[in-house]
Design a protein around this motif. Structure first.
Motif, PDB file in Angstrom:
ATOM      1  N   ALA A 157       0.836  -1.201   0.000  1.00 30.38           N
ATOM      2  CA  ALA A 157       0.000   0.000   0.000  1.00 30.38           C
ATOM      3  C   ALA A 157       0.872   1.254   0.000  1.00 30.38           C
ATOM      4  CB  ALA A 157      -0.927  -0.013   1.213  1.00 30.38           C
ATOM      5  N   GLU A 158       1.921   1.238   0.805  1.00 31.44           N
ATOM      6  CA  GLU A 158       2.840   2.385   0.850  1.00 31.44           C
ATOM      7  C   GLU A 158       3.501   2.590  -0.517  1.00 31.44           C
ATOM      8  OE1 GLU A 158       6.965   3.841   3.097  1.00 31.44           O
ATOM      9  OE2 GLU A 158       6.216   1.796   3.362  1.00 31.44           O
ATOM     10  N   LEU A 159       3.946   1.488  -1.142  1.00 32.93           N
ATOM     11  CA  LEU A 159       4.631   1.608  -2.425  1.00 32.93           C
ATOM     12  C   LEU A 159       3.687   2.111  -3.515  1.00 32.93           C
ATOM     13  CD1 LEU A 159       7.399   1.128  -3.721  1.00 32.93           C
ATOM     14  CD2 LEU A 159       6.569  -1.109  -4.462  1.00 32.93           C
ATOM     15  N   ARG A 160       2.439   1.659  -3.501  1.00 31.85           N
ATOM     16  CA  ARG A 160       1.480   2.152  -4.492  1.00 31.85           C
ATOM     17  C   ARG A 160       1.284   3.654  -4.358  1.00 31.85           C
ATOM     18  NH1 ARG A 160      -1.683  -2.568  -2.694  1.00 31.85           N
ATOM     19  NH2 ARG A 160      -1.327  -4.279  -4.167  1.00 31.85           N
ATOM     20  N   GLY A 161       1.217   4.129  -3.103  1.00 36.74           N
ATOM     21  CA  GLY A 161       1.092   5.568  -2.883  1.00 36.74           C
ATOM     22  C   GLY A 161       2.310   6.324  -3.394  1.00 36.74           C
ATOM     23  N   LEU A 162       3.508   5.786  -3.149  1.00 37.14           N
ATOM     24  CA  LEU A 162       4.738   6.426  -3.622  1.00 37.14           C
ATOM     25  C   LEU A 162       4.818   6.397  -5.147  1.00 37.14           C
ATOM     26  CD1 LEU A 162       7.255   5.037  -0.979  1.00 37.14           C
ATOM     27  CD2 LEU A 162       6.439   7.391  -1.179  1.00 37.14           C
ATOM     28  N   TRP A 163       4.308   5.330  -5.753  1.00 38.40           N
ATOM     29  CA  TRP A 163       4.293   5.253  -7.221  1.00 38.40           C
ATOM     30  C   TRP A 163       3.389   6.343  -7.802  1.00 38.40           C
ATOM     31  CZ3 TRP A 163       6.556   2.984 -11.334  1.00 38.40           C
ATOM     32  CH2 TRP A 163       5.856   2.966 -12.534  1.00 38.40           C
ATOM     33  N   ARG A 164       2.220   6.536  -7.173  1.00 41.88           N
ATOM     34  CA  ARG A 164       1.314   7.587  -7.651  1.00 41.88           C
ATOM     35  C   ARG A 164       1.948   8.963  -7.475  1.00 41.88           C
ATOM     36  NH1 ARG A 164      -2.506   4.160  -5.086  1.00 41.88           N
ATOM     37  NH2 ARG A 164      -2.422   5.430  -3.198  1.00 41.88           N
ATOM     38  N   ALA A 165       2.606   9.176  -6.312  1.00 39.02           N
ATOM     39  CA  ALA A 165       3.261  10.463  -6.076  1.00 39.02           C
ATOM     40  C   ALA A 165       4.387  10.685  -7.081  1.00 39.02           C
ATOM     41  CB  ALA A 165       3.801  10.515  -4.642  1.00 39.02           C
ATOM     42  N   ARG A 166       5.131   9.625  -7.377  1.00 35.71           N
ATOM     43  CA  ARG A 166       6.228   9.713  -8.346  1.00 35.71           C
ATOM     44  C   ARG A 166       5.693  10.061  -9.731  1.00 35.71           C
ATOM     45  NH1 ARG A 166       8.293   5.595 -11.746  1.00 35.71           N
ATOM     46  NH2 ARG A 166      10.548   5.739 -12.219  1.00 35.71           N
ATOM     47  N   ALA A 167       4.611   9.396 -10.120  1.00 35.46           N
ATOM     48  CA  ALA A 167       4.018   9.665 -11.430  1.00 35.46           C
ATOM     49  C   ALA A 167       3.463  11.086 -11.507  1.00 35.46           C
ATOM     50  CB  ALA A 167       2.908   8.652 -11.721  1.00 35.46           C
ATOM     51  N   LYS A 168       2.852  11.545 -10.416  1.00 33.79           N
ATOM     52  CA  LYS A 168       2.293  12.892 -10.390  1.00 33.79           C
ATOM     53  C   LYS A 168       3.400  13.934 -10.505  1.00 33.79           C
ATOM     54  CE  LYS A 168      -0.455  16.051  -7.568  1.00 33.79           C
ATOM     55  NZ  LYS A 168      -1.117  16.250  -6.260  1.00 33.79           N
ATOM     56  N   ALA A 169       4.499  13.738  -9.754  1.00 27.60           N
ATOM     57  CA  ALA A 169       5.620  14.691  -9.807  1.00 27.60           C
ATOM     58  C   ALA A 169       6.232  14.731 -11.203  1.00 27.60           C
ATOM     59  CB  ALA A 169       6.675  14.311  -8.765  1.00 27.60           C
ATOM     60  N   ALA A 170       6.400  13.558 -11.818  1.00 26.29           N
ATOM     61  CA  ALA A 170       6.957  13.507 -13.173  1.00 26.29           C
ATOM     62  C   ALA A 170       6.024  14.183 -14.178  1.00 26.29           C
ATOM     63  CB  ALA A 170       7.213  12.062 -13.578  1.00 26.29           C
ATOM     64  N   SER A 171       4.718  13.979 -14.013  1.00 28.75           N
ATOM     65  CA  SER A 171       3.744  14.593 -14.914  1.00 28.75           C
ATOM     66  C   SER A 171       3.751  16.112 -14.781  1.00 28.75           C
ATOM     67  CB  SER A 171       2.346  14.044 -14.610  1.00 28.75           C
ATOM     68  OG  SER A 171       1.369  14.682 -15.390  1.00 28.75           O
ATOM     69  N   THR A 397      13.294 -12.095 -10.308  1.00 28.66           N
ATOM     70  CA  THR A 397      14.130 -11.426 -11.313  1.00 28.66           C
ATOM     71  C   THR A 397      13.674  -9.974 -11.437  1.00 28.66           C
ATOM     72  OG1 THR A 397      12.639 -12.171 -13.078  1.00 28.66           O
ATOM     73  CG2 THR A 397      14.564 -13.531 -12.604  1.00 28.66           C
ATOM     74  N   ASP A 398      14.561  -9.163 -12.003  1.00 25.73           N
ATOM     75  CA  ASP A 398      14.224  -7.749 -12.202  1.00 25.73           C
ATOM     76  C   ASP A 398      13.252  -7.614 -13.359  1.00 25.73           C
ATOM     77  OD1 ASP A 398      15.843  -6.881 -10.151  1.00 25.73           O
ATOM     78  OD2 ASP A 398      17.601  -6.647 -11.443  1.00 25.73           O
ATOM     79  N   GLY A 399      12.201  -6.844 -13.121  1.00 25.07           N
ATOM     80  CA  GLY A 399      11.218  -6.559 -14.159  1.00 25.07           C
ATOM     81  C   GLY A 399      11.019  -5.063 -14.302  1.00 25.07           C
ATOM     82  N   GLU A 400       9.996  -4.698 -14.983  1.00 22.07           N
ATOM     83  CA  GLU A 400       9.701  -3.277 -15.196  1.00 22.07           C
ATOM     84  C   GLU A 400       9.094  -2.693 -13.927  1.00 22.07           C
ATOM     85  OE1 GLU A 400       7.113  -0.461 -18.280  1.00 22.07           O
ATOM     86  OE2 GLU A 400       7.297  -2.626 -18.591  1.00 22.07           O
ATOM     87  N   ALA A 401       9.542  -1.492 -13.550  1.00 31.13           N
ATOM     88  CA  ALA A 401       9.027  -0.841 -12.345  1.00 31.13           C
ATOM     89  C   ALA A 401       7.543  -0.559 -12.501  1.00 31.13           C
ATOM     90  CB  ALA A 401       9.792   0.451 -12.084  1.00 31.13           C
ATOM     91  N   GLY A 402       6.828  -0.695 -11.400  1.00 31.72           N
ATOM     92  CA  GLY A 402       5.394  -0.458 -11.407  1.00 31.72           C
ATOM     93  C   GLY A 402       4.918  -0.156 -10.000  1.00 31.72           C
ATOM     94  N   PRO A 403       3.615  -0.030  -9.801  1.00 33.09           N
ATOM     95  CA  PRO A 403       3.081   0.312  -8.477  1.00 33.09           C
ATOM     96  C   PRO A 403       3.350  -0.748  -7.419  1.00 33.09           C
ATOM     97  CG  PRO A 403       1.314  -0.240 -10.014  1.00 33.09           C
ATOM     98  CD  PRO A 403       2.562  -0.119 -10.818  1.00 33.09           C
TER      99      PRO A 403
END
Length: 548
Positions: A157-171, A397-403
């Motif tokens: 849940a914390e990581l999903r929130g950080l992913w949204r914040a990251r996407a918002k800042a980049a946008s 294994t390493d994959g594509e970053a996501g929420p």
């Protein structure tokens, strides 16, 4: 928990009412008796895709109703709320299939779509079998299974929130860059326009005021000459005011009886003289107000024409020039402040990205730790299932970053030492696969479950002590929950807490499947049949009693 299943006119079933219990429920019967029809019927009411033709031959429509008991806080309540369906501790699903293929569904007597049924089914039933891609064999779900095993819900849940914040800042950074780039392209125009408008500094309402002043000055000369004549009539020698004053003096000099007769006339003249004086003053004030030089008219016209010229140039109304100047000035200020703004947004974007990556790395570390624990737990379960030589590994294994991070998770197995490892569904044989699945499920469930688990012949290909070990683990899964097992194994059937036999009979030339709950003696006979076949021997009954 699945409490009841009502099936009408589906395949070989005309009407069947089943009541299920908590714990381990087993369904047995001859091959082809119709056990798969029960699963097809349950899958139909849950919205799963299955057979195209379900309606019993000769019937107008088929219908399945399933009743579930929902404990407080069950995940299905969120689906019901989102769909606007009434909620309660009892959940009733009903679906009808007409003979022409049309399907209609209801949840708690509220009409709904197949999508709602499928969304509910995700939280109501798990189906596991040797060829089931909805369950543990699907690699796309392995990461969530590992996360559930490790209890990583809060970290996710914390990581999903950080992913949204990251996407918002980049946008926001990207949008600002585009906007500032567009502004910088017109920077020269903005600076010139703001300087031009500031130099003139037009005010709202000024155009109308200048136009009125200009008209007044243009018509003032003619009007002024008329006013001067009027003033001369009032004030010049022998003008109205002097004539009235002279007449008043003559009348005031009259004496005798005539003087009394002239009182009213004298008072009127006095009043008239006062009014004439006021009129003369007003006319004189007007003349002073109308005094102007040709230079004033020229200056007024120049400013008026300049304002109107800029209004045409910038395609706005003259009164909107001041507001337009402020708009351009704001854009110019944005250009001037763009470096600082971009710097702040870039810093915010970097901080959001760093926070996400740190949390993703922490989650990945937790997953690696949990993977080692899951591997050990599964290996411990495999030994009693006679697969002590097999190797189970949770591969990250390493994959594509996501929420949910950047880890790709896959369950891989090697059935014998030195044998190549590979995906669970491709490496294991039928019997091995069923035991891998069971061991995994035992480890992943970890206690009571709100989901009804169905195992379709997961014990196929095993027997003896291994089948007994399978049955004991299925029974353990049923503790505090509900497990339904379709089985041909007497060892598994004997460990069931509730037992149904599926039979196929021909009545009046019509083949129908029925399901019968079994009592103690009937269970002995059924388990004995599973041991010895059609002819139940004394030895088979004795073995059945021993198993039970």
């Amino acid at each position: 928990m699945l409490r009841a299943l009502d099936i009408r006119d589906i395949l070989l079933i005309d009407h069947l009412e089943l009541g299920f219990e908590a714990g381990l429920n087993v369904l047995t019967g001859e091959t082809g008796a119709g056990k798969s029809i029960l699963l097809d019927s349950l899958g139909f009411v849950l919205g799963w895709r299955g057979r195209a033709e379900l309606v019993r031959s000769g019937a107008a429509q088929g219908e399945v109703t399933a009743v579930f008991d929902l404990p407080d806080g069950h995940a299905a309540f969120a689906v019901l709320e989102e769909a606007g369906i009434p909620q309660g501790s009892e959940l009733i699903l009903r679906r009808v299939n007409t003979s022409d293929g049309r399907k209609t569904a209801w949840v708690n007597d509220r009409r709904c779509s197949g999508d709602v049924l499928r969304a509910l089914s995700e939280h109501l039933v798990e189906l596991h079998g040797q060829n089931d891609d909805r369950g543990l064999l699907n690699p796309r779900g392995h990461r969530s299974l590992l996360d559930d095993f490790a209890g990583l819900g809060p970290k996710l849940a914390e990581l999903r929130g950080l992913w949204r914040a990251r996407a918002k800042a980049a946008s926001e950074l990207m949008a600002a860059r585009k906007a500032i780039e567009a502004l910088r392209e017109e920077e020269e125009y903005l600076r010139y326009s703001v300087a031009e408008l500031d130099k003139l500094s037009p005010k709202a309402g000024e155009d109308e005021a200048l136009d009125r002043q200009r008209r007044q000055m243009q018509g003032a000369e003619k009007v002024r000459s008329d006013i001067v004549r009027a003033l001369s009539v009032l004030r010049d020698e022998k003008g109205a005011e002097d004539s009235a004053s002279e007449a008043l003096r003559w009348l005031e000099a009259v004496g005798g009886e005539a003087a009394e007769l002239l009182v009213e006339a004298i008072e009127a003249l006095e009043r008239g003289l006062n009014e004439l004086a006021l009129a003369s003053d007003a006319v004189e004030d007007t003349l002073r107000a109308m005094e102007f030089s040709p230079a004033e008219l020229e200056a007024c016209e120049e400013r008026l024409f300049a304002i109107r010229g800029l209004a045409r140039k910038y395609e706005v109304q003259p009164d909107a020039l001041a507001e337009h100047a402020e708009t351009l000035r704001t854009k110019l200020e944005q250009v001037d402040a763009s470096d600082a703004e971009l710097g702040a947004l870039e810093a915010a974007s970097k901080a959001a990205d760093a926070a996400y990556r740190a949390a993703a790395e922490a989650l990945s570390a937790a997953r690696h730790t949990a993977a080692a624990k899951l591997d050990a737990a599964v290996m411990a379960e495999l030994a009693p299932l006679k697969m002590e030589r097999a190797v189970f590994t949770t591969e990250l294994t390493d994959g594509e970053a996501g929420p949910e991070g950047s880890d790709a998770v896959s369950f891989v197995v090697a059935t014998n030492p030195g044998a190549p490892a590979g995906p669970l569904a491709k490496i294991a044989s039928g019997g091995e696969l069923s035991r891998f699945l069971l061991a995994l499920k035992v480890c992943l469930t970890g206690g009571a479950s709100d989901v009804t688990m169905i195992f379709d012949e997961i014990d196929r290909g095993v027997g003896g002590a291994t089948a007994d070990a399978v049955g004991r683990r299925l029974r353990a899964l049923g503790e505090g929950g509900q497990v339904l097992v379709v089985t041909h194994s007497p060892q598994v059937a004997a460990l069931g807490q509730h037992h149904w036999r599926v039979e196929k009979n021909v009545t009046n030339g019509q083949t129908l499947s029925t399901v019968k709950p079994l009592g103690v003696e009937e269970r002995i006979d059924e388990v004995a049949r599973m041991i010895s076949g059609d002819t139940i021997t004394v030895e088979a009954r004795a073995a059945a009693k021993a198993l039970l």
